[in-house]
Design a protein around this motif. Sequence first.
Motif, PDB file in Angstrom:
ATOM      1  N   VAL A  58       0.844  -1.197   0.000  1.00 24.01           N
ATOM      2  CA  VAL A  58       0.000   0.000   0.000  1.00 24.01           C
ATOM      3  C   VAL A  58       0.879   1.247   0.000  1.00 24.01           C
ATOM      4  CG1 VAL A  58      -1.798   1.286   1.233  1.00 24.01           C
ATOM      5  CG2 VAL A  58      -1.889  -1.198   1.159  1.00 24.01           C
ATOM      6  N   TYR A  59       1.884   1.261   0.873  1.00 22.65           N
ATOM      7  CA  TYR A  59       2.818   2.384   0.934  1.00 22.65           C
ATOM      8  C   TYR A  59       3.479   2.625  -0.410  1.00 22.65           C
ATOM      9  CZ  TYR A  59       3.084   3.682   5.883  1.00 22.65           C
ATOM     10  OH  TYR A  59       2.819   4.182   7.124  1.00 22.65           O
ATOM     11  N   ASN A  60       4.049   1.559  -0.979  1.00 23.85           N
ATOM     12  CA  ASN A  60       4.755   1.674  -2.252  1.00 23.85           C
ATOM     13  C   ASN A  60       3.822   2.111  -3.372  1.00 23.85           C
ATOM     14  OD1 ASN A  60       7.053   0.853  -0.949  1.00 23.85           O
ATOM     15  ND2 ASN A  60       6.862  -1.286  -1.575  1.00 23.85           N
ATOM     16  N   GLY A  61       2.623   1.546  -3.363  1.00 22.26           N
ATOM     17  CA  GLY A  61       1.636   1.898  -4.381  1.00 22.26           C
ATOM     18  C   GLY A  61       1.271   3.373  -4.299  1.00 22.26           C
ATOM     19  N   LEU A  62       1.005   3.831  -3.091  1.00 26.70           N
ATOM     20  CA  LEU A  62       0.649   5.238  -2.888  1.00 26.70           C
ATOM     21  C   LEU A  62       1.788   6.144  -3.340  1.00 26.70           C
ATOM     22  CD1 LEU A  62      -1.086   4.986   0.593  1.00 26.70           C
ATOM     23  CD2 LEU A  62      -2.195   5.685  -1.528  1.00 26.70           C
ATOM     24  N   HIS A  63       3.003   5.724  -3.007  1.00 27.75           N
ATOM     25  CA  HIS A  63       4.171   6.520  -3.363  1.00 27.75           C
ATOM     26  C   HIS A  63       4.307   6.640  -4.889  1.00 27.75           C
ATOM     27  CE1 HIS A  63       7.994   8.437  -2.741  1.00 27.75           C
ATOM     28  NE2 HIS A  63       8.543   7.614  -3.605  1.00 27.75           N
ATOM     29  N   ALA A  64       4.138   5.506  -5.573  1.00 26.66           N
ATOM     30  CA  ALA A  64       4.243   5.509  -7.041  1.00 26.66           C
ATOM     31  C   ALA A  64       3.158   6.389  -7.663  1.00 26.66           C
ATOM     32  CB  ALA A  64       4.141   4.083  -7.568  1.00 26.66           C
ATOM     33  N   LEU A  65       1.960   6.310  -7.115  1.00 29.17           N
ATOM     34  CA  LEU A  65       0.850   7.092  -7.661  1.00 29.17           C
ATOM     35  C   LEU A  65       1.062   8.583  -7.414  1.00 29.17           C
ATOM     36  CD1 LEU A  65      -2.124   4.859  -6.444  1.00 29.17           C
ATOM     37  CD2 LEU A  65      -1.234   5.033  -8.767  1.00 29.17           C
ATOM     38  N   GLU A  66       1.622   8.883  -6.248  1.00 27.89           N
ATOM     39  CA  GLU A  66       1.864  10.290  -5.908  1.00 27.89           C
ATOM     40  C   GLU A  66       2.960  10.883  -6.793  1.00 27.89           C
ATOM     41  OE1 GLU A  66       4.121  11.284  -2.590  1.00 27.89           O
ATOM     42  OE2 GLU A  66       3.824  13.399  -3.138  1.00 27.89           O
ATOM     43  N   LYS A  67       3.988  10.076  -7.017  1.00 25.02           N
ATOM     44  CA  LYS A  67       5.104  10.546  -7.833  1.00 25.02           C
ATOM     45  C   LYS A  67       4.646  10.928  -9.229  1.00 25.02           C
ATOM     46  CE  LYS A  67       9.189   8.555  -8.606  1.00 25.02           C
ATOM     47  NZ  LYS A  67      10.125   7.409  -8.513  1.00 25.02           N
ATOM     48  N   GLN A  68       3.641  10.218  -9.728  1.00 23.26           N
ATOM     49  CA  GLN A  68       3.127  10.500 -11.075  1.00 23.26           C
ATOM     50  C   GLN A  68       1.957  11.476 -11.027  1.00 23.26           C
ATOM     51  OE1 GLN A  68       4.558   9.652 -13.900  1.00 23.26           O
ATOM     52  NE2 GLN A  68       6.171   8.689 -12.723  1.00 23.26           N
ATOM     53  N   ASN A  69       1.763  12.095  -9.890  1.00 23.62           N
ATOM     54  CA  ASN A  69       0.724  13.106  -9.735  1.00 23.62           C
ATOM     55  C   ASN A  69      -0.700  12.595  -9.987  1.00 23.62           C
ATOM     56  OD1 ASN A  69       0.272  15.750  -8.937  1.00 23.62           O
ATOM     57  ND2 ASN A  69       0.046  16.455 -11.048  1.00 23.62           N
ATOM     58  N   LEU A  70      -0.916  11.314  -9.696  1.00 26.37           N
ATOM     59  CA  LEU A  70      -2.258  10.754  -9.852  1.00 26.37           C
ATOM     60  C   LEU A  70      -3.071  10.942  -8.577  1.00 26.37           C
ATOM     61  CD1 LEU A  70      -1.491   7.496 -11.812  1.00 26.37           C
ATOM     62  CD2 LEU A  70      -3.008   9.329 -12.553  1.00 26.37           C
ATOM     63  N   ILE A  71      -2.370  11.103  -7.482  1.00 20.35           N
ATOM     64  CA  ILE A  71      -3.016  11.382  -6.201  1.00 20.35           C
ATOM     65  C   ILE A  71      -2.176  12.432  -5.481  1.00 20.35           C
ATOM     66  CG2 ILE A  71      -4.039   9.078  -5.942  1.00 20.35           C
ATOM     67  CD1 ILE A  71      -1.735   8.501  -3.915  1.00 20.35           C
ATOM     68  N   ARG A  72      -2.734  12.968  -4.412  1.00 24.61           N
ATOM     69  CA  ARG A  72      -2.023  13.974  -3.640  1.00 24.61           C
ATOM     70  C   ARG A  72      -1.900  13.527  -2.198  1.00 24.61           C
ATOM     71  NH1 ARG A  72      -4.422  19.980  -3.832  1.00 24.61           N
ATOM     72  NH2 ARG A  72      -3.259  20.273  -1.930  1.00 24.61           N
ATOM     73  N   VAL A  73      -0.766  13.859  -1.586  1.00 24.12           N
ATOM     74  CA  VAL A  73      -0.598  13.562  -0.167  1.00 24.12           C
ATOM     75  C   VAL A  73      -0.796  14.855   0.609  1.00 24.12           C
ATOM     76  CG1 VAL A  73       0.912  12.620   1.608  1.00 24.12           C
ATOM     77  CG2 VAL A  73       1.160  11.880  -0.744  1.00 24.12           C
ATOM     78  N   LEU A  74      -1.592  14.773   1.647  1.00 22.58           N
ATOM     79  CA  LEU A  74      -1.791  15.943   2.490  1.00 22.58           C
ATOM     80  C   LEU A  74      -1.112  15.703   3.824  1.00 22.58           C
ATOM     81  CD1 LEU A  74      -5.651  16.233   2.074  1.00 22.58           C
ATOM     82  CD2 LEU A  74      -3.909  17.128   0.544  1.00 22.58           C
ATOM     83  N   ASN A  75      -0.356  16.682   4.240  1.00 22.97           N
ATOM     84  CA  ASN A  75       0.260  16.597   5.562  1.00 22.97           C
ATOM     85  C   ASN A  75      -0.230  17.760   6.407  1.00 22.97           C
ATOM     86  OD1 ASN A  75       2.157  14.273   5.424  1.00 22.97           O
ATOM     87  ND2 ASN A  75       2.887  15.419   3.661  1.00 22.97           N
ATOM     88  N   ILE A  76      -1.499  17.730   6.697  1.00 25.28           N
ATOM     89  CA  ILE A  76      -2.085  18.827   7.469  1.00 25.28           C
ATOM     90  C   ILE A  76      -1.599  18.744   8.905  1.00 25.28           C
ATOM     91  CG2 ILE A  76      -4.246  19.901   8.242  1.00 25.28           C
ATOM     92  CD1 ILE A  76      -5.545  18.842   5.673  1.00 25.28           C
ATOM     93  N   ASP A  77      -1.556  17.530   9.429  1.00 27.32           N
ATOM     94  CA  ASP A  77      -1.002  17.312  10.758  1.00 27.32           C
ATOM     95  C   ASP A  77       0.263  16.506  10.637  1.00 27.32           C
ATOM     96  OD1 ASP A  77      -2.656  18.637  12.614  1.00 27.32           O
ATOM     97  OD2 ASP A  77      -4.241  17.189  12.158  1.00 27.32           O
ATOM     98  N   GLU A  78       1.237  16.863  11.407  1.00 25.63           N
ATOM     99  CA  GLU A  78       2.515  16.169  11.366  1.00 25.63           C
ATOM    100  C   GLU A  78       2.333  14.687  11.671  1.00 25.63           C
ATOM    101  OE1 GLU A  78       6.627  17.154  13.374  1.00 25.63           O
ATOM    102  OE2 GLU A  78       5.320  18.905  13.219  1.00 25.63           O
ATOM    103  N   GLY A  79       2.993  13.869  10.899  1.00 21.98           N
ATOM    104  CA  GLY A  79       2.951  12.437  11.167  1.00 21.98           C
ATOM    105  C   GLY A  79       1.680  11.747  10.719  1.00 21.98           C
ATOM    106  N   GLU A  80       0.776  12.479  10.076  1.00 20.45           N
ATOM    107  CA  GLU A  80      -0.436  11.819   9.603  1.00 20.45           C
ATOM    108  C   GLU A  80      -0.703  12.210   8.155  1.00 20.45           C
ATOM    109  OE1 GLU A  80      -4.981  11.360  11.167  1.00 20.45           O
ATOM    110  OE2 GLU A  80      -4.365  13.191  10.183  1.00 20.45           O
TER     111      GLU A  80
END
Length: 140
Positions: A58-80
């Motif tokens: 799941v981690y790796n998949g999310l990372h790959a998708l984020e790298k290609q700008n298919l999804i976005r990661v939000l870090n509104i709160d630290e560590g989450e």
Amino acid sequence: MDPLIKDLTKKLKERKIRPSYQRLKILEYLATHRTHPTVNQIYEDLRKEVPTLSKATVYNGLHALEKQNLIRVLNIDEGEARYDFTVTEHGHFKCKRCGTIFDFSLEPGRPHIEELKGFKITSRDFNLKGLCPECLAAKS
Ligand SMILES: [Zn+2]
Ligand SMILES: [Zn+2]
């Protein structure tokens, strides 16, 4: 084939990401759960459907998708980290009581940042925090 899966497969292929079953499932989950889930939520939910799934996948998949700008990661709160299928520019409001993250639209290109003339902006985040109407009502 399910039209959503078909569309997502195309998206992955366009970005030269191998459309593995797991990656498709992760992307499908985000496309159908616009609640900005955490890695844990994605993993726990998908595991019911895909018992062979590991958290690392799941981690790796999310990372790959984020790298290609298919999804976005939000870090509104630290560590989450929370994950978002909507990659177009929009703001987030996080309720401090129930933890729900709400989307809201932003005027494109705004705010105009005079002080950063000559800088190249590569990402923009607009995060607000407070209480949602439901929690406000529950509080009083
Ligand atoms: Zn709330
Ligand atoms: Zn969002």
